[in-house]
Design a protein around this motif. Structure first.
Motif, PDB file in Angstrom:
ATOM      1  N   ALA A 149       0.826  -1.205   0.000  1.00 48.87           N
ATOM      2  CA  ALA A 149       0.000   0.000   0.000  1.00 48.87           C
ATOM      3  C   ALA A 149       0.861   1.256   0.000  1.00 48.87           C
ATOM      4  CB  ALA A 149      -0.928  -0.013   1.210  1.00 48.87           C
ATOM      5  N   GLN A 150       1.952   1.219   0.760  1.00 47.63           N
ATOM      6  CA  GLN A 150       2.846   2.374   0.819  1.00 47.63           C
ATOM      7  C   GLN A 150       3.522   2.599  -0.533  1.00 47.63           C
ATOM      8  OE1 GLN A 150       5.926   2.055   3.774  1.00 47.63           O
ATOM      9  NE2 GLN A 150       6.416   4.247   3.692  1.00 47.63           N
ATOM     10  N   SER A 152       2.346   1.742  -3.406  1.00 52.53           N
ATOM     11  CA  SER A 152       1.337   2.232  -4.340  1.00 52.53           C
ATOM     12  C   SER A 152       1.086   3.729  -4.144  1.00 52.53           C
ATOM     13  CB  SER A 152       0.038   1.446  -4.141  1.00 52.53           C
ATOM     14  OG  SER A 152      -0.968   1.927  -4.996  1.00 52.53           O
ATOM     15  N   ALA A 153       1.040   4.146  -2.876  1.00 52.67           N
ATOM     16  CA  ALA A 153       0.830   5.574  -2.600  1.00 52.67           C
ATOM     17  C   ALA A 153       2.015   6.401  -3.088  1.00 52.67           C
ATOM     18  CB  ALA A 153       0.625   5.771  -1.092  1.00 52.67           C
ATOM     19  N   ALA A 154       3.223   5.881  -2.887  1.00 57.37           N
ATOM     20  CA  ALA A 154       4.414   6.594  -3.344  1.00 57.37           C
ATOM     21  C   ALA A 154       4.419   6.720  -4.862  1.00 57.37           C
ATOM     22  CB  ALA A 154       5.670   5.873  -2.869  1.00 57.37           C
ATOM     23  N   LEU A 155       4.062   5.628  -5.531  1.00 60.27           N
ATOM     24  CA  LEU A 155       4.037   5.661  -6.995  1.00 60.27           C
ATOM     25  C   LEU A 155       2.993   6.639  -7.509  1.00 60.27           C
ATOM     26  CD1 LEU A 155       5.080   4.499  -9.643  1.00 60.27           C
ATOM     27  CD2 LEU A 155       3.382   2.673  -9.448  1.00 60.27           C
ATOM     28  N   ASN A 156       1.840   6.684  -6.862  1.00 55.79           N
ATOM     29  CA  ASN A 156       0.799   7.629  -7.279  1.00 55.79           C
ATOM     30  C   ASN A 156       1.265   9.068  -7.099  1.00 55.79           C
ATOM     31  OD1 ASN A 156      -0.971   5.587  -7.985  1.00 55.79           O
ATOM     32  ND2 ASN A 156      -1.930   5.518  -5.952  1.00 55.79           N
ATOM     33  N   ALA A 157       1.937   9.350  -5.985  1.00 57.80           N
ATOM     34  CA  ALA A 157       2.442  10.707  -5.744  1.00 57.80           C
ATOM     35  C   ALA A 157       3.503  11.086  -6.768  1.00 57.80           C
ATOM     36  CB  ALA A 157       3.006  10.801  -4.325  1.00 57.80           C
ATOM     37  N   PHE A 177       7.274  16.969  -6.349  1.00 56.72           N
ATOM     38  CA  PHE A 177       8.509  16.207  -6.134  1.00 56.72           C
ATOM     39  C   PHE A 177       9.118  16.502  -4.758  1.00 56.72           C
ATOM     40  CE2 PHE A 177       8.639  15.933 -10.892  1.00 56.72           C
ATOM     41  CZ  PHE A 177       8.549  14.556 -10.948  1.00 56.72           C
ATOM     42  N   ARG A 178       8.993  17.743  -4.295  1.00 62.53           N
ATOM     43  CA  ARG A 178       9.495  18.065  -2.957  1.00 62.53           C
ATOM     44  C   ARG A 178       8.710  17.291  -1.893  1.00 62.53           C
ATOM     45  NH1 ARG A 178       9.235  23.460  -4.585  1.00 62.53           N
ATOM     46  NH2 ARG A 178       7.442  23.754  -3.186  1.00 62.53           N
ATOM     47  N   GLU A 179       7.394  17.254  -2.035  1.00 60.78           N
ATOM     48  CA  GLU A 179       6.580  16.518  -1.082  1.00 60.78           C
ATOM     49  C   GLU A 179       6.886  15.020  -1.136  1.00 60.78           C
ATOM     50  OE1 GLU A 179       2.624  17.566  -2.103  1.00 60.78           O
ATOM     51  OE2 GLU A 179       2.712  19.572  -1.181  1.00 60.78           O
ATOM     52  N   PHE A 180       7.112  14.505  -2.343  1.00 55.52           N
ATOM     53  CA  PHE A 180       7.447  13.088  -2.485  1.00 55.52           C
ATOM     54  C   PHE A 180       8.745  12.770  -1.741  1.00 55.52           C
ATOM     55  CE2 PHE A 180       9.774   9.678  -4.530  1.00 55.52           C
ATOM     56  CZ  PHE A 180       8.825   8.670  -4.633  1.00 55.52           C
ATOM     57  N   ILE A 181       9.766  13.626  -1.938  1.00 56.62           N
ATOM     58  CA  ILE A 181      11.059  13.392  -1.295  1.00 56.62           C
ATOM     59  C   ILE A 181      10.935  13.441   0.226  1.00 56.62           C
ATOM     60  CG2 ILE A 181      13.365  14.386  -0.977  1.00 56.62           C
ATOM     61  CD1 ILE A 181      13.179  15.298  -3.949  1.00 56.62           C
ATOM     62  N   GLN A 182      10.144  14.375   0.736  1.00 53.08           N
ATOM     63  CA  GLN A 182       9.966  14.493   2.178  1.00 53.08           C
ATOM     64  C   GLN A 182       9.199  13.308   2.756  1.00 53.08           C
ATOM     65  OE1 GLN A 182       8.028  18.288   2.644  1.00 53.08           O
ATOM     66  NE2 GLN A 182       9.874  19.470   2.170  1.00 53.08           N
ATOM     67  N   LYS A 183       8.212  12.829   2.027  1.00 53.14           N
ATOM     68  CA  LYS A 183       7.366  11.765   2.549  1.00 53.14           C
ATOM     69  C   LYS A 183       7.945  10.381   2.313  1.00 53.14           C
ATOM     70  CE  LYS A 183       2.463  10.590   2.848  1.00 53.14           C
ATOM     71  NZ  LYS A 183       1.103  10.924   2.340  1.00 53.14           N
ATOM     72  N   TYR A 184       8.696  10.224   1.206  1.00 52.55           N
ATOM     73  CA  TYR A 184       9.240   8.904   0.872  1.00 52.55           C
ATOM     74  C   TYR A 184      10.753   9.017   0.613  1.00 52.55           C
ATOM     75  CZ  TYR A 184       4.254   8.359  -0.084  1.00 52.55           C
ATOM     76  OH  TYR A 184       2.880   8.370   0.007  1.00 52.55           O
ATOM     77  N   PRO A 185      11.529   9.375   1.627  1.00 52.11           N
ATOM     78  CA  PRO A 185      12.969   9.605   1.407  1.00 52.11           C
ATOM     79  C   PRO A 185      13.751   8.349   1.033  1.00 52.11           C
ATOM     80  CG  PRO A 185      12.448   9.620   3.745  1.00 52.11           C
ATOM     81  CD  PRO A 185      11.141   9.583   3.029  1.00 52.11           C
ATOM     82  N   ASN A 186      13.198   7.180   1.370  1.00 51.27           N
ATOM     83  CA  ASN A 186      13.915   5.929   1.103  1.00 51.27           C
ATOM     84  C   ASN A 186      13.328   5.146  -0.060  1.00 51.27           C
ATOM     85  OD1 ASN A 186      15.622   6.376   3.381  1.00 51.27           O
ATOM     86  ND2 ASN A 186      14.018   5.581   4.728  1.00 51.27           N
ATOM     87  N   ASP A 187      12.423   5.753  -0.797  1.00 48.13           N
ATOM     88  CA  ASP A 187      11.809   5.058  -1.925  1.00 48.13           C
ATOM     89  C   ASP A 187      12.804   4.917  -3.068  1.00 48.13           C
ATOM     90  OD1 ASP A 187       8.853   4.263  -2.867  1.00 48.13           O
ATOM     91  OD2 ASP A 187       9.937   5.120  -4.576  1.00 48.13           O
ATOM     92  N   ASN A 192      15.362   9.749  -8.697  1.00 45.47           N
ATOM     93  CA  ASN A 192      14.746  10.328  -9.889  1.00 45.47           C
ATOM     94  C   ASN A 192      13.925  11.565  -9.542  1.00 45.47           C
ATOM     95  OD1 ASN A 192      15.279   7.411 -10.295  1.00 45.47           O
ATOM     96  ND2 ASN A 192      14.598   7.876 -12.369  1.00 45.47           N
ATOM     97  N   ALA A 193      13.299  11.557  -8.360  1.00 46.96           N
ATOM     98  CA  ALA A 193      12.527  12.721  -7.933  1.00 46.96           C
ATOM     99  C   ALA A 193      13.440  13.933  -7.772  1.00 46.96           C
ATOM    100  CB  ALA A 193      11.814  12.414  -6.616  1.00 46.96           C
ATOM    101  N   PHE A 194      14.653  13.727  -7.266  1.00 44.26           N
ATOM    102  CA  PHE A 194      15.604  14.835  -7.161  1.00 44.26           C
ATOM    103  C   PHE A 194      15.969  15.362  -8.554  1.00 44.26           C
ATOM    104  CE2 PHE A 194      16.628  13.616  -2.736  1.00 44.26           C
ATOM    105  CZ  PHE A 194      16.668  14.884  -2.178  1.00 44.26           C
ATOM    106  N   TYR A 195      16.137  14.461  -9.499  1.00 43.43           N
ATOM    107  CA  TYR A 195      16.495  14.908 -10.861  1.00 43.43           C
ATOM    108  C   TYR A 195      15.370  15.748 -11.463  1.00 43.43           C
ATOM    109  CZ  TYR A 195      17.363  14.944 -15.844  1.00 43.43           C
ATOM    110  OH  TYR A 195      17.543  15.348 -17.135  1.00 43.43           O
ATOM    111  N   TRP A 196      14.133  15.249 -11.387  1.00 41.92           N
ATOM    112  CA  TRP A 196      13.023  15.986 -11.993  1.00 41.92           C
ATOM    113  C   TRP A 196      12.697  17.255 -11.223  1.00 41.92           C
ATOM    114  CZ3 TRP A 196      12.552  14.978 -16.703  1.00 41.92           C
ATOM    115  CH2 TRP A 196      12.685  13.689 -17.196  1.00 41.92           C
TER     116      TRP A 196
END
Length: 279
Positions: A149-150, A152-157, A177-187, A192-196
């Motif tokens: 579930a986690q 899936s949520a990370a992928l959706n974000a 992307f900033r919110e993604f990095i903060q919420k899923y730092p180990n994903d 790739n989120a940092f690059y985009w």
């Protein structure tokens, strides 16, 4: 007789004086109607030559002005060509990466439902187990279900932020992307989120913030498959910030570290144009 001869002589003398006076009167009139003197002709020729010289000088000035305008327009054309090439380089890098990213996301998206299905089957199996089965057997599947579930949520974000990027909504994409990095730092998608994130800032000419995102990616995830592209865009950002020497060094490092990458080809092309512009 003598008197007559004297009278005739005086009459002839008077006639001769009249003729002489008439000749003196006619002479200036004849001189006025005669051709110009040599000095007048020379003066007229000099004036004509001077007029021709002035016309030539005017034509030369006009020619020089036209040449100057052509040079200015040529410089503007070269600058526009350079800007177009920059946009082509950016689009080429983004779309090349987009193909690979979509493939990876599709694989991850297909893997997530499979995990969910496995987790859903586990409780059903435990429900059919005998009543004297160990209690631990019924609680074991809960952890995989939560992890799926986690993910899936990370992928959706991540997909939501990436969709904003492709639509040109760079403000929303950078926020996502900033919110993604903060919420899923180990994903697994965090590099790739940092690059985009850097790309979103680069597209809005926030080069300093873009540099920070690219540098963070390279320092924390040097083995990422986005390292080559991040280094390339780091060099581009430095050049846009007028840090020419640093930008050139960064582009050279792309060629040396990632010689077979598309980023290396783009770096070589940019270095070639920089070399031509300094000649």
């Amino acid at each position: 007789m003598v008197f007559r001869l004297a009278h005739r002589f005086m009459a002839n003398l008077s006639m001769a004086g009249a003729l002489a006076s008439a000749l003196l009167f006619v002479a200036p009139v004849h001189a006025q109607n005669s051709p110009m003197s040599l000095s007048d002709r020379v003066a007229r020729l000099e004036q004509q030559q001077q007029n021709q010289d002035q016309n030539k000088v005017g034509q030369l000035n006009q020619l020089q002005q036209l040449q100057s305008m052509i040079q200015q327009q040529q410089g503007q054309i070269e600058e526009l060509q350079h800007q177009v090439q920059q946009l082509q380089d950016q689009n080429k890098a983004q779309y090349t990466d987009l193909d690979s990213r979509v493939g990876r996301l599709e694989k991850q998206g297909s893997a997530a439902p499979a995990s969910s299905a496995t987790a859903a089957q586990a409780p059903a199996a435990s429900a059919s187990a005998p009543n004297n089965a160990a209690p631990a057997a019924t609680s074991t599947p809960a952890a995989p279900a939560e992890s799926a579930a986690q993910k899936s949520a990370a992928l959706n974000a991540y997909n939501a932020a990436f969709k904003s990027l492709r639509a040109g909504d760079y403000v929303s994409s950078s926020r996502g992307f900033r919110e993604f990095i903060q919420k899923y730092p180990n994903d697994a998608l965090t590099p790739n989120a940092f690059y985009w994130l850097g790309e979103s800032y680069y597209a809005t000419t926030n080069y300093q913030v873009a540099v920070e995102a690219f540098k963070h990616l390279l320092s924390q995830y040097p083995q990422s498959d986005k390292a080559a592209d991040a280094t390339l865009k780091l060099g581009y950002s430095q050049l846009e910030m007028k840090q020419t020497d640093a930008g050139i060094d960064t582009l050279k490092s792309v060629v040396s570290k990632y010689p077979n990458s598309n980023a290396a080809k783009l770096a070589q092309e940019r270095l070639r144009r920089l070399s031509q512009s300094t000649r």
